[in-house]
Design a protein around this motif. Structure first.
Motif, PDB file in Angstrom:
ATOM      1  N   ALA A 656      48.627  79.818 -11.044  1.00  0.00           N
ATOM      2  CA  ALA A 656      49.274  79.289  -9.843  1.00  0.00           C
ATOM      3  C   ALA A 656      48.239  78.876  -8.801  1.00  0.00           C
ATOM      4  CB  ALA A 656      50.223  80.346  -9.265  1.00  0.00           C
ATOM      5  N   TYR A 657      47.216  79.664  -8.676  1.00  0.00           N
ATOM      6  CA  TYR A 657      46.136  79.378  -7.726  1.00  0.00           C
ATOM      7  C   TYR A 657      45.476  78.038  -8.063  1.00  0.00           C
ATOM      8  CZ  TYR A 657      41.421  80.016  -5.699  1.00  0.00           C
ATOM      9  OH  TYR A 657      40.234  79.865  -5.036  1.00  0.00           O
ATOM     10  N   ASP A 661      49.314  76.285  -5.950  1.00  0.00           N
ATOM     11  CA  ASP A 661      50.484  77.017  -5.459  1.00  0.00           C
ATOM     12  C   ASP A 661      49.967  78.338  -4.885  1.00  0.00           C
ATOM     13  OD1 ASP A 661      52.896  78.117  -4.883  1.00  0.00           O
ATOM     14  OD2 ASP A 661      53.682  78.062  -6.940  1.00  0.00           O
ATOM     15  N   THR A 664      52.440  81.395  -4.041  1.00  0.00           N
ATOM     16  CA  THR A 664      52.875  82.164  -5.220  1.00  0.00           C
ATOM     17  C   THR A 664      51.731  83.022  -5.749  1.00  0.00           C
ATOM     18  OG1 THR A 664      54.479  80.454  -5.807  1.00  0.00           O
ATOM     19  CG2 THR A 664      53.790  81.979  -7.550  1.00  0.00           C
ATOM     20  N   ALA A 665      50.528  82.444  -5.797  1.00  0.00           N
ATOM     21  CA  ALA A 665      49.373  83.190  -6.294  1.00  0.00           C
ATOM     22  C   ALA A 665      49.111  84.413  -5.417  1.00  0.00           C
ATOM     23  CB  ALA A 665      48.141  82.291  -6.335  1.00  0.00           C
ATOM     24  N   ARG A 668      51.754  87.109  -6.045  1.00  0.00           N
ATOM     25  CA  ARG A 668      51.579  87.819  -7.316  1.00  0.00           C
ATOM     26  C   ARG A 668      50.362  88.749  -7.274  1.00  0.00           C
ATOM     27  NH1 ARG A 668      52.833  82.913 -11.682  1.00  0.00           N
ATOM     28  NH2 ARG A 668      55.088  82.830 -11.294  1.00  0.00           N
TER      29      ARG A 668
END
Length: 716
Positions: A656-657, A661, A664-665, A668
């Motif tokens: 995600a990173y 994103d 989101t990263a 998480r």
């Protein structure tokens, strides 16, 4: 308190008389006071840091200006492990650890040459038996046969390997091993050789020079021996190339002519290895450089060696030990004058300089003081010839304060008198008349081979912070203890400890012994060392004591190993880009709050054995391409479902990173904990929390278009 008028009047009279006496004899009072203070300070503070430079100047003057020259020693000699020896057919392809057959042969040759004692200024730290069984047998046998004439070196932190100690019976013979440590003065120069050093167990350990004298049955020394050469040490102590001596093994007459009855020291004379600034450093100025290294020829030739590297101003450390022994055997030892004698000379010099300042104008007084100090320098040189060292820098330093104090007192007293005259006559005379009244009166050859290695750099964290909180002895003892945990882990997996760099260790696997599993062994070592150090630190903190953590970087790849380096020096080590990248990775555990970081190359080599977590892609200094870095989590055979879940969660956040994103990263990563039972536990939240913080920052300040997900570590 109320003072009666009569008593107050009497006190005022006494004060006026005292002031009048001081005004009359102030010069004598100030002169005696300055001399007394200068003498007491010199006695209490001697020797001063600059006394070392003055000593070297006097040694140079005695050897060059005065022309006093001692002949080369006929009692001591040096056998040099020089560039010609290491470039010979017998030794060219061998690491130092594997030179024991040559040392064994050298012992026998020196015995046949009639050497009185053989002292090795070399640290036999590693035994080649660890690599090739019974490889060191000839040397161990030689030590056992000649133990009555052999001394080997140790240092405060390093002792010879157990087989060598056993062969020489060091427990039963305190003269079989001597401390090779040399203590530098504050300016980094070595001018004295101690008789020995007290150990942490309270046992006094003799120095290498003292042990050699004791082994020879000669008169030893208790106080440190000052080195006061009349020529460069490498001229006063004859030196012969080790390979030349070995080639003379069958020429007993030649050997005896050169070595019979001498105490022989064996050590390195390479231009950049174990070299010290010593008292002969100014005598080396203008000395010619040695001729280019000649090819080694067969046949016996025992020509004394030229100076190894005079332009450097340094001397091989082995010559300092040899010079101390030679000074004792010749009876030319130097003893420092007592502090009170130093104080007396300083006080007398100050009196004379002060007297000149009182009766002469400043320029003339400075000239007289210069002549006086020149005479003082000559007197110190004469005393040195008689075996006494008189530190005179205190007298030199007293020169300026003495003159300044005298002239300041003259100014204060006489200016006061001048103002009094001006006030008294200002009402009656012209200001010009009043003014006039008041003012009256500054090659080894390279060689090596390309091998596939895994290189490790392990650096203790907390050294700098701890250095200001404990004594130097405690700091070094604690550092050595933690470094020994790293070394033990390296040796347990067959690695090679290349060097210690301050509070760091460089080691590698794959050389000198072949190791096809070098990456697995290196990773196992890193995890073992990190875990042991974390356990040791936790126990220390629980006891209220200090402890270190560790940062470890691993990288695999090709490197040149063997006798490599620069023209001025070579040693068995590893060089190349692989080493450089491993060195850069060592700093990354501090960035990601973990203990061990390894490169993608190492990760690929061990992924079938170790569960890995890809941490990031980073730019490292010296590399244009980004480096993907991993953290070992657990051996695959021991990895649990929780371990696998942790890696999967981290990789999902990383994906995600890299897809930008960041929110989101961050979410998480923030939900994760450090790797359970990881390879050396983190001191905080571990890599997930580090990355979460970074992702949150990027979410608030998105990077520009074209961002490739590679992290550049901020400077500073």
């Amino acid at each position: 308190m109320i003072v009666a008028p009569e008593k107050g009047h009497r006190l005022r009279q006494i004060g006026r008389k005292a002031a009048a006496l001081f005004g009359r004899y102030y010069r004598l009072v100030v002169l005696v006071g300055v001399a007394a203070v200068a003498g007491a300070a010199a006695a209490l503070l001697s020797p001063l840091p600059v006394d070392g430079l003055v000593y070297d100047l006097i040694v140079m003057a005695r050897g060059t200006v005065v022309g006093e020259r001692l002949p080369p020693s006929d009692r001591v000699a040096v056998i040099a492990l020089d560039d010609r020896s290491l470039d010979s057919a017998e030794m060219k392809s061998m690491p130092r650890t594997f030179l024991s057959p040559q040392w064994a042969k050298l012992l026998d040759v020196l015995e046949s040459g009639g050497a009185r004692v053989v002292a090795f200024d070399l640290l036999f730290v590693y035994s080649a038996n660890a690599f090739i069984p019974n490889y060191d047998r000839p040397l161990l046998g030689g030590f056992a046969r000649h133990r009555g004439r052999v001394v080997i070196a140790r240092s405060g932190a390093t002792v010879p390997a157990a087989p060598f100690q056993f062969a020489l019976n060091v427990r039963g013979d305190p003269t079989a091993m001597g401390m090779a440590d040399l203590v530098s003065d504050s300016d980094g120069s070595v001018r004295t050789v101690p008789a020995g050093f007290p150990g942490p167990d309270g046992v006094f350990r003799p120095g290498l020079a003292a042990a050699a004298l004791a082994k020879a049955g000669a008169r030893g020394f208790d106080a440190p021996v000052m080195i006061a050469p009349t020529a460069p040490l490498e001229r006063l102590i004859p030196a012969f190339s080790m390979i030349d001596v070995l080639h003379c093994a069958d020429q007993v007459d030649s050997l005896r002519k050169a070595l019979e009855g001498r105490i022989v020291f064996v050590g390195t004379t390479l231009p950049d290895e174990d070299r010290k600034f010593a008292a002969d450093r100014l005598l080396l100025v203008g000395e010619p450089e040695p001729p280019p290294t000649a090819a080694v020829v067969s046949g016996c030739r025992l020509d004394p060696l030229p100076l190894s590297s005079p332009a450097s101003g340094t001397v091989p450390g082995v010559f300092i030990h040899a010079a101390a022994v030679d000074a004792v055997l010749r009876g030319h030892t130097i003893r420092p004058a007592s502090p009170w004698a130093v104080g007396g000379v300083t006080a007398l010099t100050t009196l004379l300089v002060g007297t000149a300042s009182l009766v002469l104008r400043p320029v003339l007084a400075a000239g007289a003081a210069g002549l006086l100090l020149t005479g003082l320098f000559g007197g110190a040189a004469g005393l040195l010839t008689l075996g006494v060292w008189m530190p005179i820098s205190g007298a030199f330093f007293a020169f300026v304060p003495a003159m300044a104090s005298i002239y300041a007192s003259r100014y204060m007293v006489e200016d006061r008198r001048r103002r009094k005259i001006q006030r008294a006559f200002g009402h009656y005379l012209s200001p010009n008349v009043v003014a006039r009244l008041s003012e009256a009166e500054t090659d080894p050859l390279l060689g090596g081979e390309l091998r596939e290695l895994t290189v490790m750099f392990a650096d203790l964290s907390g050294f700098t912070a701890l250095s200001g909180r404990v004594s130097p002895h405690e700091l070094m003892e604690l550092t050595n203890h933690y470094l020994s945990l790293v070394v033990a882990a390296v040796e347990e997996t067959g690695g090679y400890v290349d060097k210690f760099i301050g509070d760091a260790v460089m080691a590698f696997w794959g050389a000198p012994a072949d190791d096809p599993d070098h990456a697995q062994h290196a990773a196992r070592t890193a995890c073992l060392a990190a875990t042991n150090i974390a356990r040791e630190r936790a126990a220390a903190l629980a006891r209220g004591e200090f402890g270190f953590s560790v940062k470890i970087g691993l990288h695999s790849g090709p490197a040149v190993v063997g006798n490599v380096g620069a023209r001025q020096r070579f040693n068995y080590t590893a060089v190349g880009e692989t080493v450089n990248i491993a060195s850069r990775l060592e700093g990354l555990p501090g960035v990601y709050d973990c203990a061990v970081v390894l490169s993608a190359v190492t990760a690929a080599a061990i992924e079938s054995e170790v569960l890995l977590c890809e941490l990031d892609q980073v730019h490292v200094k010296g590399k244009t391409e980004p480096v993907t870095v991993f953290m070992p989590v657990a051996p695959l055979a021991e990895a649990t479902a929780e371990h696998h879940a942790h890696v999967a969660a981290y990789q999902a956040a990383l994906a995600a990173y890299r897809a930008r994103d960041f929110a989101t990263a961050a979410e998480r990563w923030r939900a994760m904990s450090p790797a359970p039972g990881g390879c050396g536990p983190s001191t905080g939240g571990g890599p997930p929390q580090v990355m979460a913080t970074r992702a949150e920052t990027l979410a608030g300040h998105p990077p520009a278009d074209g961002w490739d997900g590679v992290w550049t570590i901020p400077k500073g």
